[in-house]
Motif scaffolding. Structure first.
Motif, PDB file in Angstrom:
ATOM      1  N   ILE A  33     -48.725  32.355   8.567  1.00 12.73           N
ATOM      2  CA  ILE A  33     -48.068  30.749   9.631  1.00 12.73           C
ATOM      3  C   ILE A  33     -47.501  30.162   8.485  1.00 12.73           C
ATOM      4  N   HIS A  34     -46.832  29.265   8.730  1.00 12.91           N
ATOM      5  CA  HIS A  34     -45.946  28.393   7.597  1.00 12.91           C
ATOM      6  C   HIS A  34     -45.728  27.186   7.898  1.00 12.91           C
ATOM      7  N   ARG A  35     -46.432  26.450   6.757  1.00 12.42           N
ATOM      8  CA  ARG A  35     -46.532  24.572   7.446  1.00 12.42           C
ATOM      9  C   ARG A  35     -45.744  24.486   6.336  1.00 12.42           C
ATOM     10  N   LEU A  36     -44.822  22.765   6.556  1.00 14.18           N
ATOM     11  CA  LEU A  36     -44.111  22.289   6.148  1.00 14.18           C
ATOM     12  C   LEU A  36     -45.129  20.326   6.141  1.00 14.18           C
ATOM     13  N   VAL A  37     -45.919  20.296   5.248  1.00 13.36           N
ATOM     14  CA  VAL A  37     -47.103  19.102   4.623  1.00 13.36           C
ATOM     15  C   VAL A  37     -46.480  18.213   3.956  1.00 13.36           C
ATOM     16  N   GLU A  38     -44.933  17.638   4.224  1.00 13.17           N
ATOM     17  CA  GLU A  38     -44.701  16.600   2.892  1.00 13.17           C
ATOM     18  C   GLU A  38     -44.040  17.222   2.544  1.00 13.17           C
ATOM     19  N   ARG A  39     -44.124  17.680   0.662  1.00 14.97           N
ATOM     20  CA  ARG A  39     -43.375  18.213  -0.068  1.00 14.97           C
ATOM     21  C   ARG A  39     -43.414  20.028  -0.018  1.00 14.97           C
ATOM     22  N   ARG A  40     -44.954  20.056   0.421  1.00 16.37           N
ATOM     23  CA  ARG A  40     -45.455  21.040   0.030  1.00 16.37           C
ATOM     24  C   ARG A  40     -44.946  22.118   1.313  1.00 16.37           C
ATOM     25  N   HIS A  41     -44.948  23.273   1.257  1.00 18.57           N
ATOM     26  CA  HIS A  41     -44.613  24.469   2.671  1.00 18.57           C
ATOM     27  C   HIS A  41     -45.982  25.273   1.865  1.00 18.57           C
ATOM     28  N   VAL A  42     -47.059  25.182   3.097  1.00 14.42           N
ATOM     29  CA  VAL A  42     -48.562  25.096   2.680  1.00 14.42           C
ATOM     30  C   VAL A  42     -48.501  27.003   3.793  1.00 14.42           C
ATOM     31  N   PHE A  43     -49.169  27.773   3.071  1.00 10.86           N
ATOM     32  CA  PHE A  43     -48.833  29.164   3.718  1.00 10.86           C
ATOM     33  C   PHE A  43     -50.443  29.535   4.007  1.00 10.86           C
ATOM     34  N   SER A  44     -50.827  30.647   5.203  1.00  9.98           N
ATOM     35  CA  SER A  44     -52.122  30.883   5.845  1.00  9.98           C
ATOM     36  C   SER A  44     -51.933  31.920   6.302  1.00  9.98           C
ATOM     37  N   LEU A  45     -53.275  32.333   6.836  1.00  9.39           N
ATOM     38  CA  LEU A  45     -53.295  34.018   7.561  1.00  9.39           C
ATOM     39  C   LEU A  45     -53.975  33.686   8.415  1.00  9.39           C
ATOM     40  N   LEU A  46     -53.069  34.079   9.770  1.00  8.43           N
ATOM     41  CA  LEU A  46     -53.995  33.608  11.164  1.00  8.43           C
ATOM     42  C   LEU A  46     -54.394  34.980  11.761  1.00  8.43           C
ATOM     43  N   TYR A  47     -56.184  34.883  12.031  1.00 11.14           N
ATOM     44  CA  TYR A  47     -56.897  36.265  12.470  1.00 11.14           C
ATOM     45  C   TYR A  47     -57.869  35.378  14.091  1.00 11.14           C
ATOM     46  N   PRO A  48     -57.688  36.548  14.604  1.00 10.04           N
ATOM     47  CA  PRO A  48     -58.193  36.168  15.700  1.00 10.04           C
ATOM     48  C   PRO A  48     -60.165  36.552  15.855  1.00 10.04           C
ATOM     49  N   THR A  49     -61.006  35.963  15.858  1.00  8.64           N
ATOM     50  CA  THR A  49     -62.475  35.577  15.460  1.00  8.64           C
ATOM     51  C   THR A  49     -63.003  34.703  17.183  1.00  8.64           C
ATOM     52  N   GLY A  50     -63.378  36.186  17.544  1.00 10.95           N
ATOM     53  CA  GLY A  50     -63.985  35.499  19.023  1.00 10.95           C
ATOM     54  C   GLY A  50     -63.213  34.690  19.982  1.00 10.95           C
ATOM     55  N   PRO A  51     -63.662  34.022  20.155  1.00  9.54           N
ATOM     56  CA  PRO A  51     -62.810  33.147  21.232  1.00  9.54           C
ATOM     57  C   PRO A  51     -62.067  32.141  19.884  1.00  9.54           C
ATOM     58  N   GLY A  52     -61.907  32.173  18.672  1.00 14.33           N
ATOM     59  CA  GLY A  52     -61.869  30.949  17.947  1.00 14.33           C
ATOM     60  C   GLY A  52     -60.167  31.821  17.342  1.00 14.33           C
ATOM     61  N   THR A  53     -60.329  31.416  16.575  1.00 15.40           N
ATOM     62  CA  THR A  53     -58.785  31.745  15.336  1.00 15.40           C
ATOM     63  C   THR A  53     -59.542  31.493  13.560  1.00 15.40           C
ATOM     64  N   GLY A  54     -59.582  31.949  13.363  1.00 12.51           N
ATOM     65  CA  GLY A  54     -59.583  31.770  11.839  1.00 12.51           C
ATOM     66  C   GLY A  54     -58.545  32.032  10.809  1.00 12.51           C
ATOM     67  N   GLU A  55     -58.167  31.199  10.320  1.00 13.86           N
ATOM     68  CA  GLU A  55     -57.839  30.581   9.096  1.00 13.86           C
ATOM     69  C   GLU A  55     -57.857  31.217   7.500  1.00 13.86           C
ATOM     70  N   LEU A  56     -57.112  31.695   6.921  1.00 13.33           N
ATOM     71  CA  LEU A  56     -57.119  32.029   5.477  1.00 13.33           C
ATOM     72  C   LEU A  56     -56.024  31.227   4.648  1.00 13.33           C
ATOM     73  N   ALA A  57     -56.315  30.415   3.773  1.00 17.09           N
ATOM     74  CA  ALA A  57     -55.634  28.865   2.681  1.00 17.09           C
ATOM     75  C   ALA A  57     -55.112  30.708   1.979  1.00 17.09           C
ATOM     76  N   VAL A  58     -53.807  31.038   2.115  1.00 15.79           N
ATOM     77  CA  VAL A  58     -53.109  31.840   1.205  1.00 15.79           C
ATOM     78  C   VAL A  58     -52.223  30.761   0.025  1.00 15.79           C
ATOM     79  N   GLY A  59     -51.617  29.892  -0.328  1.00 18.68           N
ATOM     80  CA  GLY A  59     -51.145  28.850  -0.759  1.00 18.68           C
ATOM     81  C   GLY A  59     -50.651  27.978  -0.431  1.00 18.68           C
ATOM     82  N   ALA A  60     -49.449  27.207  -1.488  1.00 18.91           N
ATOM     83  CA  ALA A  60     -48.306  26.688  -1.072  1.00 18.91           C
ATOM     84  C   ALA A  60     -47.220  26.452  -2.347  1.00 18.91           C
ATOM     85  N   VAL A  61     -46.150  26.802  -1.802  1.00 20.98           N
ATOM     86  CA  VAL A  61     -44.760  26.160  -2.499  1.00 20.98           C
ATOM     87  C   VAL A  61     -44.353  24.514  -2.668  1.00 20.98           C
ATOM     88  N   GLU A  62     -44.630  23.796  -3.836  1.00 14.59           N
ATOM     89  CA  GLU A  62     -43.751  22.731  -3.425  1.00 14.59           C
ATOM     90  C   GLU A  62     -42.728  22.266  -4.619  1.00 14.59           C
TER      91      GLU A  62
END
Length: 371
Positions: A80-109
């Protein structure tokens, strides 16, 4: 009136919506989209290689912004690619039972005038890339699958858009580069420190873009105004061929916008046997077209209800798989088997060559094959 336009992604920073809300891995096993939930959005992964397609919602702690991009990986996770102010933040999402796990990959400013967008899924599914486009140059970033966070892997002079993978190794990336007032397709060799080489130049004064490429057959689908200055037309050629690009009249549909979105794979070294899938938008709505390089006309088929337009893939056997979503079937794939191409008329006059044709450059892939 005949209108044959191409939907090519713009590189302007004014675009806030994602370039695509549905993307499919190169092997067709997984897909991802930003799915609607009332007035909000959430990521969703589709599994396509089982007996029946099914979707897994991957909601985060809060709804996503409309411009958020998602990208399926080969192991079933979703980038997933999200824009947070001037930072483009990338994370990996995966199912964890009833929820969603999220692993931060890093950001590009980036500066405020830089536009960042994910590229089409790379072959292999282990890596994901993005373009960062500013006024004078374009950076190619490896944003997932690298050794330690996002990594700039190439810098290309000019403003780039598109993004087509030319071979199954995920090394040769074709980009449409605007430089000096003209758009031409270049190849970025990601295995050779981002070396840039020309790929497509039909005439010096034409705008030429690569829309699709099939590594098995070498078939390329392009758009260019070389044959009709000032008016983009669809054409086809073969990678490495010295023959001029052809612009068949069959692909000029009156009052319609035609967008090619998939080429049939598995037709090794026989580009004329490849089927090409088209999205057709006209006064009566949106439907599906199919065409072969040897076919004198486009075959028209109704689109399934809820089709995610301009999304789909071919099987090597010639079945077109189109994803769709309706309230009754939130995750579905329609399978269409178009009729085979008609034999071209025996007395058909040859198509006039493109003015001052220049062949598709062979060097980039020849180098890769030699190594």
């Amino acid at each position: 009136m005949t209108a044959c336009a191409i939907e090519s992604p713009s590189t302007g920073a004014e675009h806030e919506a994602p370039t695509t809300r549905y993307a499919i891995t190169a092997d067709g096993a997984y897909a991802a989209r930003l799915a609607p939930a009332g007035e909000s959005w959430f990521p969703e992964r589709w599994t396509l290689d089982g007996p029946e397609p099914y979707a897994v919602p991957l909601p985060g702690g809060q709804p996503e912004e409309p411009g958020t991009e998602v990208h399926p990986m080969g192991d079933g996770r979703v980038l997933i690619h999200r824009l947070v102010e001037r930072r483009h933040v990338f994370s990996l999402l995966y199912p964890t039972g009833p929820g969603t796990g999220e692993l931060a990959v890093g950001a590009v400013e980036c500066d405020a005038d830089t536009y960042v967008t994910l590229l089409a899924p790379a072959p292999g599914g282990e890596r994901a890339y993005a373009l960062a486009v500013c006024e004078t140059s374009t950076a190619v970033w490896l944003v997932a699958g690298g050794a330690a966070g996002p990594e700039r892997v190439a810098e290309v002079p000019g403003r780039c858009s598109g993004g087509v993978w030319l071979e199954t190794g995920g090394r040769m990336l074709a980009l449409d580069r605007e430089l000096g007032g003209r758009t031409k397709t270049v190849v970025v060799d990601l295995g050779r420190d981002g070396e840039v080489s020309p790929l497509l130049e039909i005439t010096p004064d034409s705008d030429d873009r690569l829309l699709l490429a099939d590594p098995d057959s070498g078939l390329l689908v392009i758009s260019s105004d070389a044959a009709s200055p000032g008016q983009e037309r669809l054409g086809w050629g073969v990678l490495g061929s010295t023959l001029p690009v052809r612009f068949p009249g069959a692909l000029r549909l009156p009052d319609c916008t035609v967008t090619p979105f998939a080429i049939q794979p598995g037709q090794v070294l026989t580009p004329e046997n490849c089927a090409v899938a088209l999205r057709v938008d006209g006064p009566l709505g949106t439907w599906v077209g199919t065409w072969h390089p040897t076919d004198p006309r486009v075959r028209h088929l109704p689109a399934p209800q809820g089709w995610l337009p301009a999304c789909g893939l071919w099987t090597p056997e010639g079945v077109l798989r189109l994803p769709y979503s309706t309230p009754q079937t939130p995750c579905g794939v329609a399978e269409l088997t178009p009729p085979p191409p008609a034999d071209p008329p025996k007395a058909a006059a040859p198509e006039p060559p493109t003015p001052r044709p220049m062949p598709l450059q062979e060097a980039p892939l020849a180098k890769a094959a030699a190594e």
